[in-house]
Motif scaffolding. Structure first.
Motif, PDB file in Angstrom:
ATOM      1  N   ASP A 168       0.867  -1.183   0.000  1.00  0.00           N
ATOM      2  CA  ASP A 168       0.000   0.000   0.000  1.00  0.00           C
ATOM      3  C   ASP A 168       0.906   1.236   0.000  1.00  0.00           C
ATOM      4  O   ASP A 168       1.724   1.385  -0.880  1.00  0.00           O
ATOM      5  N   ASP A 169       0.783   2.108   0.978  1.00  0.00           N
ATOM      6  CA  ASP A 169       1.632   3.300   1.042  1.00  0.00           C
ATOM      7  C   ASP A 169       2.764   3.155   2.042  1.00  0.00           C
ATOM      8  O   ASP A 169       3.505   4.109   2.295  1.00  0.00           O
ATOM      9  N   ARG A 170       2.930   1.981   2.574  1.00  0.00           N
ATOM     10  CA  ARG A 170       3.927   1.763   3.635  1.00  0.00           C
ATOM     11  C   ARG A 170       5.158   1.084   3.036  1.00  0.00           C
ATOM     12  O   ARG A 170       5.057   0.032   2.406  1.00  0.00           O
ATOM     13  N   ARG A 171       6.321   1.700   3.236  1.00  0.00           N
ATOM     14  CA  ARG A 171       7.555   1.113   2.720  1.00  0.00           C
ATOM     15  C   ARG A 171       7.976  -0.070   3.577  1.00  0.00           C
ATOM     16  O   ARG A 171       7.846  -0.048   4.805  1.00  0.00           O
ATOM     17  N   ILE A 172       8.501  -1.078   2.909  1.00  0.00           N
ATOM     18  CA  ILE A 172       8.924  -2.303   3.587  1.00  0.00           C
ATOM     19  C   ILE A 172      10.451  -2.314   3.640  1.00  0.00           C
ATOM     20  O   ILE A 172      11.123  -2.032   2.648  1.00  0.00           O
ATOM     21  N   PHE A 173      10.990  -2.685   4.777  1.00  0.00           N
ATOM     22  CA  PHE A 173      12.435  -2.786   4.954  1.00  0.00           C
ATOM     23  C   PHE A 173      12.813  -4.229   5.263  1.00  0.00           C
ATOM     24  O   PHE A 173      11.997  -5.014   5.752  1.00  0.00           O
ATOM     25  N   SER A 174      14.059  -4.561   4.972  1.00  0.00           N
ATOM     26  CA  SER A 174      14.540  -5.916   5.209  1.00  0.00           C
ATOM     27  C   SER A 174      14.530  -6.228   6.704  1.00  0.00           C
ATOM     28  O   SER A 174      14.695  -5.340   7.544  1.00  0.00           O
ATOM     29  N   SER A 175      14.324  -7.517   7.011  1.00  0.00           N
ATOM     30  CA  SER A 175      14.251  -8.001   8.406  1.00  0.00           C
ATOM     31  C   SER A 175      13.066  -7.402   9.148  1.00  0.00           C
ATOM     32  O   SER A 175      13.093  -7.233  10.377  1.00  0.00           O
ATOM     33  N   PHE A 176      12.002  -7.077   8.435  1.00  0.00           N
ATOM     34  CA  PHE A 176      10.802  -6.507   9.049  1.00  0.00           C
ATOM     35  C   PHE A 176       9.668  -7.525   8.947  1.00  0.00           C
ATOM     36  O   PHE A 176       9.277  -7.915   7.841  1.00  0.00           O
ATOM     37  N   ASP A 177       9.169  -7.986  10.090  1.00  0.00           N
ATOM     38  CA  ASP A 177       8.067  -8.948  10.143  1.00  0.00           C
ATOM     39  C   ASP A 177       8.369 -10.212   9.331  1.00  0.00           C
ATOM     40  O   ASP A 177       7.550 -10.703   8.547  1.00  0.00           O
ATOM     41  N   GLY A 178       9.601 -10.733   9.483  1.00  0.00           N
ATOM     42  CA  GLY A 178       9.949 -11.970   8.793  1.00  0.00           C
ATOM     43  C   GLY A 178      10.115 -11.809   7.300  1.00  0.00           C
ATOM     44  O   GLY A 178       9.956 -12.778   6.552  1.00  0.00           O
ATOM     45  N   ILE A 179      10.445 -10.602   6.864  1.00  0.00           N
ATOM     46  CA  ILE A 179      10.618 -10.317   5.441  1.00  0.00           C
ATOM     47  C   ILE A 179      12.075  -9.939   5.187  1.00  0.00           C
ATOM     48  O   ILE A 179      12.693  -9.219   5.967  1.00  0.00           O
ATOM     49  N   GLU A 180      12.636 -10.416   4.059  1.00  0.00           N
ATOM     50  CA  GLU A 180      14.006 -10.079   3.691  1.00  0.00           C
ATOM     51  C   GLU A 180      14.025  -9.527   2.268  1.00  0.00           C
ATOM     52  O   GLU A 180      13.394 -10.078   1.366  1.00  0.00           O
ATOM     53  N   ASN A 227      -1.429  -6.681  -2.264  1.00  0.00           N
ATOM     54  CA  ASN A 227      -0.773  -6.034  -3.391  1.00  0.00           C
ATOM     55  C   ASN A 227       0.523  -5.357  -2.935  1.00  0.00           C
ATOM     56  O   ASN A 227       0.538  -4.614  -1.947  1.00  0.00           O
ATOM     57  N   TYR A 228       1.613  -5.589  -3.668  1.00  0.00           N
ATOM     58  CA  TYR A 228       2.917  -5.010  -3.362  1.00  0.00           C
ATOM     59  C   TYR A 228       3.418  -4.211  -4.569  1.00  0.00           C
ATOM     60  O   TYR A 228       3.132  -4.569  -5.721  1.00  0.00           O
ATOM     61  N   THR A 229       4.197  -3.144  -4.288  1.00  0.00           N
ATOM     62  CA  THR A 229       4.738  -2.293  -5.348  1.00  0.00           C
ATOM     63  C   THR A 229       6.257  -2.266  -5.244  1.00  0.00           C
ATOM     64  O   THR A 229       6.811  -2.030  -4.174  1.00  0.00           O
ATOM     65  N   CYS A 230       6.913  -2.534  -6.382  1.00  0.00           N
ATOM     66  CA  CYS A 230       8.372  -2.428  -6.479  1.00  0.00           C
ATOM     67  C   CYS A 230       8.702  -1.157  -7.255  1.00  0.00           C
ATOM     68  O   CYS A 230       8.180  -0.941  -8.354  1.00  0.00           O
ATOM     69  N   VAL A 231       9.588  -0.313  -6.703  1.00  0.00           N
ATOM     70  CA  VAL A 231       9.999   0.939  -7.340  1.00  0.00           C
ATOM     71  C   VAL A 231      11.502   0.887  -7.598  1.00  0.00           C
ATOM     72  O   VAL A 231      12.287   0.618  -6.676  1.00  0.00           O
ATOM     73  N   THR A 291       6.290  -1.351 -10.641  1.00  0.00           N
ATOM     74  CA  THR A 291       5.378  -2.410 -11.065  1.00  0.00           C
ATOM     75  C   THR A 291       4.678  -2.973  -9.840  1.00  0.00           C
ATOM     76  O   THR A 291       5.214  -2.908  -8.721  1.00  0.00           O
ATOM     77  N   ASN A 292       3.474  -3.524 -10.039  1.00  0.00           N
ATOM     78  CA  ASN A 292       2.686  -4.101  -8.948  1.00  0.00           C
ATOM     79  C   ASN A 292       2.707  -5.622  -9.029  1.00  0.00           C
ATOM     80  O   ASN A 292       2.612  -6.203 -10.123  1.00  0.00           O
ATOM     81  N   ILE A 293       2.795  -6.253  -7.873  1.00  0.00           N
ATOM     82  CA  ILE A 293       2.812  -7.715  -7.779  1.00  0.00           C
ATOM     83  C   ILE A 293       1.846  -8.131  -6.672  1.00  0.00           C
ATOM     84  O   ILE A 293       1.858  -7.553  -5.573  1.00  0.00           O
TER      85      ILE A 293
END
Length: 385
Positions: free
Chosen positions: A261-273, A295-299, A309-311
């Motif tokens: 959505d509008d929230r940026r994701i960082f590595s090692s956040f909530d079991g995400i790398e 829905n996720y967005t890669c910039v 792009t959206n995935i």
């Protein structure tokens, strides 16, 4: 006393001048002057001698009988007078000096050695000269070449290549990497207007003449904004590992950012790398939960721009025992119905629904109802399980 000394000096100086003039013009003392109608010298022109820079050349002329003076001259300089070396150049040396031949050698020939050489021979009767023109060939050498360039897409490019050599070298420009697409020029200048990323690569300048070839290259790096490949949606079962991939083409290489959505994701956040390797970025979920679906967005970003792009990460539901039973029941019903119809056809029985009666000539009647059919199906299932 002073007058006597000065007189001696003057006499000595005049004697030196006379000797030099006699030697230079090879006029022996006491030789009578011929009339204008008589030939005073025999002049001979030899074929030109062509030699490559750095090689050794031999200059030779014949002397003959009754020779009084012999000399090799280069323009106005005396190289050798008989066996006496007048040149201070260590590259010049005497090879042969006898009644038949007068030969000198010039080593490591350079462009400054080019020109006319004269072998002057004075006999008791008249002077004789033999001249030859020395031509020095120089292999091509690229002396001025454009430096490697880094520029933005859409810029105008001019590549310069200057070379020296004798004969004058021909210049050719062409693109050799990543592929030879036919871009070339047969002049010292190669112009590329509004350069695109497809024109980035290695360009070669070749200078060639009859002697050799010299080649040098120039690298063109073209910066352009990112373009992102269309993202592929990924289905993952709850609790399993899931990977979203994002690929971008850009120079310089793009930096990647991931958003939910509008929230940026960082590595090692909530079991995400997040793992970035060159043009590829991977977003990995090690244990997918219900909250991860969506829905996720890669910039992709560099200094010239950005692209995205959206995935979609969606859930794959694994089949349960109840769903398997439903599928199996439907399959068995279809098979049983087909078998019963086949059996009835073989016994000349015709299924006409509830209450149907066999032809009276058979002596018996068989009735098939939906309830009986269902009981048969259930019985087969029970036996199977």
């Amino acid at each position: 006393m002073k007058m006597v000394v000065c007189g001696c000096c003057a006499a000595s100086w005049k004697r030196c001048v006379v000797v030099c003039l006699r030697f230079l013009f090879l006029l022996p003392a006491g030789l009578p002057v011929r009339s204008q109608g008589q030939s005073q010298s025999d002049n001979k022109q030899m074929d030109n001698i062509t030699v490559r820079q750095g090689e050794t050349v031999f200059l030779s002329c014949s002397q003959g009988d009754f020779v009084t003076h012999t000399a090799w001259l280069n323009r106005s300089s005396i190289l050798y007078a008989g066996e006496d070396k007048w040149s201070v150049d260590p590259r010049v040396s005497l090879v042969t000096f006898n009644q038949d031949e007068f030969t000198i050698k010039i080593e490591d020939v350079d462009l400054t050695d080019e020109g006319q050489y004269i072998c002057a021979v004075q006999t008791i009767s008249r002077p004789r000269t033999t001249s030859v023109h020395l031509i020095v060939q120089v292999p091509p050498k690229i002396v001025n070449l454009s430096k490697d360039l880094v520029l933005n897409e859409g810029s105008n490019v001019t590549l310069m290549c200057l070379a020296s050599g004798r004969p004058e070298p021909a210049i050719v420009w062409r693109m050799i990497s990543p592929s030879d697409d036919g871009l070339s020029s047969d002049t010292e200048v190669l112009e590329i207007p509004f350069i695109t990323k497809q024109r980035a690569g290695t360009y070669e300048c070749t200078a060639a003449n009859d002697i050799a070839v010299d080649t040098q290259t120039v690298e063109l790096t073209v910066n352009y904004p990112p373009s992102v490949s269309e993202g592929r949606d990924v289905g993952v079962t709850l609790g399993q590992r899931g990977v979203l991939e994002c690929e971008a083409d850009a120079v310089p290489e793009a930096d990647f950012e991931w958003y939910r959505d509008d929230r940026r994701i960082f590595s090692s956040f909530d079991g995400i790398e997040i793992e970035n390797a060159g043009a590829l970025s991977k977003l990995t979920f090690f244990n997918v939960s219900e909250a991860d679906y969506g829905n996720y967005t890669c910039v992709a970003i560099n200094k010239l721009g950005s692209a995205n792009t959206n995935i979609v990460l969606y859930e794959i539901i694994e089949p349960t025992s109840s769903t398997l039973l439903q599928v199996e029941t439907a399959s068995v019903l279809q098979m049983t119905s087909s078998d019963l119809e086949q059996t009835a056809f073989e016994n000349n029985e015709f299924w006409e629904g509830p209450g149907a009666v066999q032809d009276g000539n058979s002596g018996t009647s068989t009735m098939f109802t939906p309830t009986c059919l269902l009981l048969i199906v259930v019985l087969q299932l029970l036996l199977k399980f």
